[in-house]
Design a protein around this motif. Structure first.
Motif, short mmCIF file in Angstrom:
data_model
loop_
_atom_site.label_atom_id
_atom_site.label_comp_id
_atom_site.label_asym_id
_atom_site.label_seq_id
_atom_site.Cartn_x
_atom_site.Cartn_y
_atom_site.Cartn_z
N HIS A 486 0.82 -1.22 0.00
CA HIS A 486 0.00 0.00 0.00
C HIS A 486 0.86 1.27 0.00
CE1 HIS A 486 -3.65 -2.31 0.45
NE2 HIS A 486 -3.16 -2.93 1.53
N GLU A 487 2.01 1.24 0.72
CA GLU A 487 2.85 2.44 0.76
C GLU A 487 3.44 2.72 -0.63
OE1 GLU A 487 5.50 -1.03 1.77
OE2 GLU A 487 3.45 -0.36 2.23
N SER A 488 3.81 1.66 -1.36
CA SER A 488 4.32 1.85 -2.73
C SER A 488 3.23 2.38 -3.65
CB SER A 488 4.87 0.53 -3.28
OG SER A 488 6.02 0.13 -2.56
N GLN A 489 2.03 1.91 -3.49
CA GLN A 489 0.91 2.40 -4.30
C GLN A 489 0.69 3.89 -4.04
OE1 GLN A 489 -2.57 -0.06 -3.62
NE2 GLN A 489 -1.38 -1.95 -3.83
N ALA A 490 0.79 4.30 -2.76
CA ALA A 490 0.59 5.71 -2.43
C ALA A 490 1.67 6.58 -3.08
CB ALA A 490 0.58 5.89 -0.92
N VAL A 491 2.92 6.13 -3.02
CA VAL A 491 4.02 6.90 -3.61
C VAL A 491 3.85 6.98 -5.13
CG1 VAL A 491 6.51 6.92 -4.06
CG2 VAL A 491 5.65 6.39 -1.77
N CYS A 492 3.57 5.86 -5.76
CA CYS A 492 3.41 5.85 -7.21
C CYS A 492 2.24 6.73 -7.65
CB CYS A 492 3.20 4.42 -7.71
SG CYS A 492 4.67 3.38 -7.57
N ALA A 493 1.14 6.67 -6.92
CA ALA A 493 -0.02 7.49 -7.26
C ALA A 493 0.33 8.97 -7.15
CB ALA A 493 -1.20 7.14 -6.35
N ALA A 494 1.07 9.34 -6.10
CA ALA A 494 1.44 10.74 -5.92
C ALA A 494 2.38 11.21 -7.04
CB ALA A 494 2.13 10.91 -4.56
N LEU A 495 3.32 10.36 -7.44
CA LEU A 495 4.25 10.74 -8.50
C LEU A 495 3.53 10.86 -9.85
CD1 LEU A 495 7.40 8.60 -7.58
CD2 LEU A 495 6.98 11.02 -7.13
N ILE A 496 2.62 9.96 -10.11
CA ILE A 496 1.87 10.02 -11.36
C ILE A 496 1.02 11.29 -11.41
CG2 ILE A 496 0.03 8.90 -12.68
CD1 ILE A 496 1.16 6.21 -11.57
N GLU A 497 0.40 11.64 -10.29
CA GLU A 497 -0.39 12.88 -10.23
C GLU A 497 0.51 14.10 -10.35
OE1 GLU A 497 -3.63 15.47 -9.88
OE2 GLU A 497 -3.45 13.34 -10.42
N LEU A 498 1.69 14.06 -9.74
CA LEU A 498 2.64 15.16 -9.85
C LEU A 498 3.03 15.38 -11.31
CD1 LEU A 498 4.65 17.21 -8.53
CD2 LEU A 498 6.28 15.32 -8.38
N GLY A 499 3.33 14.30 -12.00
CA GLY A 499 3.68 14.41 -13.42
C GLY A 499 2.55 14.99 -14.23
N ARG A 500 1.32 14.59 -13.93
CA ARG A 500 0.18 15.11 -14.68
C ARG A 500 0.01 16.60 -14.48
NH1 ARG A 500 -5.01 16.37 -14.11
NH2 ARG A 500 -4.97 16.02 -11.85
N ARG A 501 0.17 17.07 -13.24
CA ARG A 501 0.00 18.49 -12.95
C ARG A 501 1.14 19.34 -13.52
NH1 ARG A 501 -3.82 20.01 -9.28
NH2 ARG A 501 -4.97 18.33 -8.24
N LEU A 502 2.36 18.78 -13.54
CA LEU A 502 3.50 19.52 -14.07
C LEU A 502 3.71 19.29 -15.57
CD1 LEU A 502 6.18 18.98 -11.25
CD2 LEU A 502 4.70 20.96 -11.61
N ASP A 503 2.82 18.49 -16.17
CA ASP A 503 2.92 18.14 -17.58
C ASP A 503 4.26 17.48 -17.89
OD1 ASP A 503 2.01 17.89 -20.18
OD2 ASP A 503 2.80 19.84 -20.82
N ILE A 504 4.59 16.49 -17.07
CA ILE A 504 5.84 15.74 -17.21
C ILE A 504 5.49 14.26 -17.34
CG2 ILE A 504 7.95 15.04 -16.02
CD1 ILE A 504 7.91 17.79 -14.64
N ALA A 505 6.15 13.59 -18.27
CA ALA A 505 5.91 12.16 -18.45
C ALA A 505 6.41 11.38 -17.24
CB ALA A 505 6.62 11.67 -19.71
N VAL A 506 5.69 10.33 -16.85
CA VAL A 506 6.08 9.48 -15.73
C VAL A 506 6.19 8.05 -16.23
CG1 VAL A 506 5.45 8.59 -13.45
CG2 VAL A 506 4.96 10.98 -14.04
N LEU A 507 7.33 7.43 -15.98
CA LEU A 507 7.61 6.08 -16.47
C LEU A 507 7.89 5.16 -15.30
CD1 LEU A 507 9.81 5.02 -19.45
CD2 LEU A 507 10.34 4.10 -17.19
N ALA A 508 7.33 3.97 -15.32
CA ALA A 508 7.62 2.95 -14.31
C ALA A 508 8.68 2.01 -14.87
CB ALA A 508 6.35 2.17 -13.96
N GLU A 509 9.86 2.00 -14.24
CA GLU A 509 10.94 1.15 -14.75
C GLU A 509 11.09 -0.10 -13.90
OE1 GLU A 509 14.76 3.01 -14.60
OE2 GLU A 509 14.38 3.97 -12.68
N GLY A 510 11.56 -1.14 -14.54
CA GLY A 510 11.82 -2.38 -13.83
C GLY A 510 10.59 -3.25 -13.64
N VAL A 511 9.56 -3.06 -14.45
CA VAL A 511 8.37 -3.92 -14.30
C VAL A 511 8.70 -5.31 -14.83
CG1 VAL A 511 6.67 -2.07 -14.38
CG2 VAL A 511 7.49 -3.06 -16.51
N GLU A 512 8.32 -6.33 -14.05
CA GLU A 512 8.65 -7.70 -14.43
C GLU A 512 7.45 -8.62 -14.48
OE1 GLU A 512 11.75 -9.18 -11.92
OE2 GLU A 512 13.23 -7.74 -12.62
#
Length: 572
Positions: A486-512
């Motif tokens: 849950h803590e990782s989900q919260a961080v990822c959600a916040a970063l994705i929202e941050l990118g959307r507001r700043l108009d910056i692309a957000v990429l998830a690396e290392g997905v397996e």
């Protein structure tokens, strides 16, 4: 000619002075002809007969001839005397000059001897003080340790080495600033220690402290840790303000060594185990640290050979836009295949490249090769395709970075928007004024900038707003099993929202896994990179992969079921 020789011989044989010789010749030249003429005029009248006329004429002729001879001798003698006088004058002048020259040389030699004596009188002081900081060098410290050990005045004792880890990087970019930093650093250290504790500057960025007063290693280690915390406070002002990365290594007498050189060598080797965090800045020597130092040295030598033999290569891992079902880029990853040991993990050789400075040469090669390959990828006609190149912290601080990138782009005729540089978040936040300047120079070229491993650092939103970049890459630590944390989900959600507001692309690396991709899609992420889609591939195999219609069809299909299908196909 014979007369001339005769006159010169007579002059040379005569003991008279130059003036006497000149007057004698003048008297002969004038007197003899005059006497002859008088005789011719007077003799016939006096003697009274022609019988004497002929002898007198003959005598007169002889007198006149003698006069002419005297005149010729006079002229020749004058030339000889003049030449002799000039020669004597020149000889006298030369002798005077030689005497004066000897005096000047003797004076100069005396001056040099005096300077040499003065230098000799302070030589020991110059040799025992660092020219920049004025701190004692290692020789006095080693002498103190030898004396204490011989007297057995302290046992156990501790030798600590404090390292200003960023100094070499600063020297590479701004030597005057580096000298100012180390002066401030050393002054802080001396003020904190006081004059009673033996201190020495044992390397350009390292200081050794000898604890031999009966306090014991535990108290000494606490003192070293407190010193490290004190020295880690920000240094400088304005654009030159930075927080020192302080590392500490320690060796104990007699357990780790019985003499100063051994203790010093082992304390320095222990620094390699020290971290950046305040609670692990201090590391003790152990057999493991010695073995690690030897292994790093062997790795360095092997890397030098690898560069020479061209064993290094680039592999490319695709960046996937899952919303559009297409490949939008690739990350260039450095790989090393040893001819005997096979593939070497980047986690093992990249730190050695950085520590030894080999990263400068290798980094330029990586940029050049990546731009060359990107030009080939461009021919595939993939819209918006970018190649990402990782920059080390040392490369990023190079003031010539933007110029090097621009030159490389021109050499390969690659459009700037086809290139993206990737930088670690920790490196970006270390020196914000310089970071802004460097990023502005890169984005001014039209090159994209991605912040790698984002979320693991301590960036503030205010800092981010002041930087020019176009992409955030969520750190792998938050991506792994994100569906169950849950803590990782919260961080990822916040970063994705941050990118959307700043108009910056957000990429998830290392997905397996499919579960990780689906959990991140639910949170709003659309850009992915990882083994789930493809492993890093050489350039030729990479181009075949991203143009494979079947593989692309799997990416293009929307919904939940296609991800299951993709996973099955990748596993088959």
């Amino acid at each position: 000619m014979e007369l001339s020789r005769l006159s010169r011989a007579l002059l040379a044989a005569s003991p008279m002075s130059f003036k006497g010789k000149a007057l004698s010749f003048a008297a002969l030249a004038v007197g003899v002809p005059a006497a002859g003429l008088i005789a011719i005029a007077v003799a016939p009248r006096v003697l009274g007969g022609p019988i004497f006329a002929i002898p007198i004429v003959v005598l007169s002729a002889l007198a006149a001839g003698a006069g002419l001879v005297g005149l010729a001798a006079l002229l020749s003698g004058v030339r000889v005397l003049t030449s002799a006088a000039k020669s004597n004058a020149l000889l006298a002048s030369a002798e005077t000059a030689r005497a004066g020259g000897r005096d000047e040389i003797l004076c100069a030699m005396d001056d040099l001897k005096s300077v040499g004596n003065r230098l000799e009188s302070v030589r020991h002081r110059l040799a025992n003080r660092h020219p920049v900081t004025g701190v004692a060098t290692r020789e006095p410290l080693l002498a103190t340790i030898a004396r204490d050990v011989a007297r057995e005045s302290c046992s156990p004792a501790l030798l600590g080495v404090i390292k200003f880890a960023q100094l070499e990087r600063i020297i590479a970019t701004d030597r005057p600033a580096a000298e100012k930093m180390i002066q401030v650093f050393s002054q802080r250290l001396m003020d904190a220690l006081g004059a009673s504790r033996p201190l020495a500057q044992v390397d350009r960025d390292s200081f050794a402290i000898w604890f031999c007063d009966g306090t014991g290693p535990r108290v000494a280690s606490e003192a070293l840790q407190a010193l490290a915390d004190h020295l880690a406070q920000p240094v400088g002002e304005g654009e030159h303000r930075m927080t020192p990365d302080v590392r500490v290594g320690a060796a104990i007498f007699p357990d780790d060594g019985l003499d100063g050189p051994t203790l010093l060598s082992r304390a320095i080797s222990a620094i390699g185990k020290a971290g950046r965090a305040s609670n692990d800045r201090l590391a003790y020597f152990s057999d493991d640290s010695s073995a690690d130092a030897e292994a790093r040295h062997a790795m360095e030598q092997a890397l030098r050979q690898a560069i020479y033999r061209r064993e290094l290569a680039l592999a490319y891992q695709p960046v996937i836009d899952l919303t559009g079902g297409r490949v939008v880029g690739a990350e260039a990853l450095l790989r090393w295949r040893h001819p005997e040991l096979g593939p070497i993990s980047p986690a093992k050789f990249l730190p050695v490249l950085e520590q030894t400075g080999l990263i400068d040469e290798v980094g330029r090669w990586v940029m050049d090769q990546a731009c060359h390959d990107a030009r080939e990828f461009e021919r595939l006609g993939l819209p918006g395709f970018r190649v990402g190149v990782n920059l080390s912290e040392r490369q990023f601080r190079d003031p010539e970075l933007a110029a090097m990138v621009a030159e490389t782009l021109d050499r390969h005729e690659l459009k700037p928007h086809r290139l993206e540089v990737e930088l670690n978040e920790a490196a970006l936040m270390e020196d914000l004024p310089r970071t802004r300047h460097a990023l502005n120079a890169l984005t001014g070229l039209g090159v994209g900038v991605a912040i790698d491993d984002f979320g693991a650092g301590a960036s503030s939103l205010g800092d981010l707003k002041s930087l020019s970049f176009s992409k955030l890459k969520i750190d792998r630590a938050f991506v792994t099993e994100v569906q169950n944390r849950h803590e990782s989900q919260a961080v990822c959600a916040a970063l994705i929202e941050l990118g959307r507001r700043l108009d910056i692309a957000v990429l998830a690396e290392g997905v397996e896994t499919r579960e990780e991709v689906e959990a991140l899609r639910v949170l709003g992420c659309s850009l992915f990179q990882g083994f789930f889609f493809a492993r890093p591939l050489p350039a030729d195999k990479f181009m075949k992969k991203i143009t494979d219609p079947e593989w692309l069809a799997l990416l293009a299909a929307p919904g939940h079921r296609p991800l299951v299908l993709v996973e099955e196909r990748l596993a088959s």
